[in-house]
Design a protein around this motif. Structure first.
Motif, short mmCIF file in Angstrom:
data_model
loop_
_atom_site.label_atom_id
_atom_site.label_comp_id
_atom_site.label_asym_id
_atom_site.label_seq_id
_atom_site.Cartn_x
_atom_site.Cartn_y
_atom_site.Cartn_z
N UNK A 32 58.56 38.41 37.81
CA UNK A 32 59.55 39.49 37.87
C UNK A 32 58.87 40.84 38.14
N UNK A 33 57.69 41.05 37.53
CA UNK A 33 56.96 42.30 37.75
C UNK A 33 56.61 42.44 39.22
N UNK A 34 56.04 41.39 39.81
CA UNK A 34 55.70 41.46 41.23
C UNK A 34 56.95 41.58 42.09
N UNK A 35 58.00 40.84 41.74
CA UNK A 35 59.22 40.87 42.54
C UNK A 35 59.80 42.28 42.61
N UNK A 36 59.76 43.03 41.50
CA UNK A 36 60.26 44.40 41.53
C UNK A 36 59.44 45.26 42.47
N UNK A 37 58.12 45.07 42.44
CA UNK A 37 57.23 45.83 43.33
C UNK A 37 57.53 45.48 44.79
N UNK A 38 57.65 44.20 45.08
CA UNK A 38 57.85 43.76 46.45
C UNK A 38 59.23 44.17 46.97
N UNK A 39 60.21 44.14 46.09
CA UNK A 39 61.54 44.60 46.47
C UNK A 39 61.49 46.07 46.88
N UNK A 40 60.75 46.87 46.12
CA UNK A 40 60.61 48.28 46.46
C UNK A 40 59.95 48.46 47.82
N UNK A 41 58.91 47.67 48.10
CA UNK A 41 58.21 47.74 49.38
C UNK A 41 59.13 47.34 50.53
N UNK A 42 59.85 46.24 50.35
CA UNK A 42 60.73 45.75 51.42
C UNK A 42 61.85 46.75 51.73
N UNK A 43 62.40 47.34 50.69
CA UNK A 43 63.44 48.35 50.89
C UNK A 43 62.86 49.58 51.61
N UNK A 44 61.60 49.91 51.30
CA UNK A 44 60.96 51.05 51.96
C UNK A 44 60.74 50.76 53.44
N UNK A 45 60.31 49.54 53.76
CA UNK A 45 60.14 49.16 55.17
C UNK A 45 61.48 49.25 55.90
N UNK A 46 62.53 48.76 55.25
CA UNK A 46 63.86 48.80 55.85
C UNK A 46 64.28 50.24 56.15
N UNK A 47 64.00 51.16 55.22
CA UNK A 47 64.33 52.57 55.45
C UNK A 47 63.51 53.14 56.61
N UNK A 48 62.26 52.73 56.71
CA UNK A 48 61.41 53.21 57.82
C UNK A 48 61.94 52.73 59.16
N UNK A 49 62.42 51.49 59.20
CA UNK A 49 63.01 50.96 60.44
C UNK A 49 64.24 51.78 60.81
N UNK A 50 65.10 52.03 59.81
CA UNK A 50 66.32 52.80 60.06
C UNK A 50 66.01 54.23 60.52
N UNK A 51 64.88 54.77 60.02
CA UNK A 51 64.51 56.14 60.36
C UNK A 51 63.75 56.23 61.68
N UNK A 52 63.54 55.09 62.33
CA UNK A 52 62.86 55.09 63.63
C UNK A 52 61.37 55.30 63.55
N UNK A 53 60.74 54.92 62.43
CA UNK A 53 59.31 55.13 62.27
C UNK A 53 58.48 54.01 62.88
N UNK A 54 59.13 52.97 63.39
CA UNK A 54 58.42 51.90 64.08
C UNK A 54 58.71 52.00 65.57
#
Length: 227
Positions: A32-54
């Motif tokens: 669960x500890x890792x899952x919370x961290x990874x969820x945060x990372x995945x959501x951050x990547x998703x926001x970067x995609x939406x913001x056109x950073x890729x």
């Protein structure tokens, strides 16, 4: 720019699966500890995609989803008692009272970056019909995001001011592992696996050795420590 096929497993689906895990697992559980961290990372990547950073959002999404699928597959395999070697220490020690939350997070990151990311690059290349070099920008951008989040992760999960003492065992343990070095090694492993794709026996042997080596590092990161 890489052109990709229509994805069958978009980011929102893997995010939903991680959120479901977060709701189902006890907060102190190591997975669960890792899952919370990874969820945060995945959501951050998703926001970067939406913001056109890729530069190529389709390639970034493909890599991100293939990457997440590796972790979710490990969770499913663990439920059947056969997780990959790189993930085995986290699932074995997930409830150990002598392992601190930061250790769980780093052990999960070690397994996911050290092993899964290399295989995800190969998965994405096959999906997109491209060479690894064509995904290098997306790989680097995701890596930069992970490195930037690592400091936040450490600050949130640090046990207290005693961590600043050089004699603290956790201080010593944290100094033995580096996300940047792990990321660099993973890129080399991904290129090697791609080069070996027409030699399946060697590719399988290389993958097994990588799995075992990353699992060994994860076991060291999960060394129970005195309080």
């Amino acid at each position: 720019m890489v052109h990709c096929e229509q994805l069958t497993t978009p980011v929102d689906v893997v995010v939903s699966r991680m959120r479901a895990l977060d709701a189902a697992l006890p907060p102190r559980d190591g997975v669960a500890v890792f899952n919370r961290v990874y969820l945060m990372v995945t959501e951050a990547v998703d926001r970067c995609v939406d913001a056109g950073r890729f530069a190529d959002p389709h390639a970034a999404i493909t890599l991100d989803v293939r990457f997440a699928e590796r972790y979710l597959a490990a969770v499913e395999a663990a439920e059947e008692g056969r997780p990959p070697a790189c993930w085995r220490p986290l699932f074995q020690f997930r409830r150990h009272p002598g392992v601190r939350p930061l250790q769980f997070a780093l052990a999960g990151i070690n397994a996911h970056i050290g092993h899964d990311l290399a295989l995800a690059v190969v998965d994405a290349c096959r999906t997109l019909g491209c060479e690894p070099v064509e995904l290098e920008d997306e790989f680097d951008r995701v890596g930069e995001l992970l490195v930037s989040l690592e400091e936040t992760i450490r600050e949130e999960l640090m046990p207290g001011p005693d961590l600043l003492q050089i004699a603290d065992p956790l201080t010593h343990l944290l100094g033995s592992w580096s996300l940047e070095r792990a990321r660099d090694a993973t890129w080399s492993a991904a290129r090697a696996l791609w080069a070996l794709r027409r030699l399946p026996d060697l590719a399988e042997e290389f993958t097994e050795r990588l799995d075992t080596a990353v699992g060994f590092a994860g076991r060291m990161l999960l060394t129970p420590l005195p309080r």
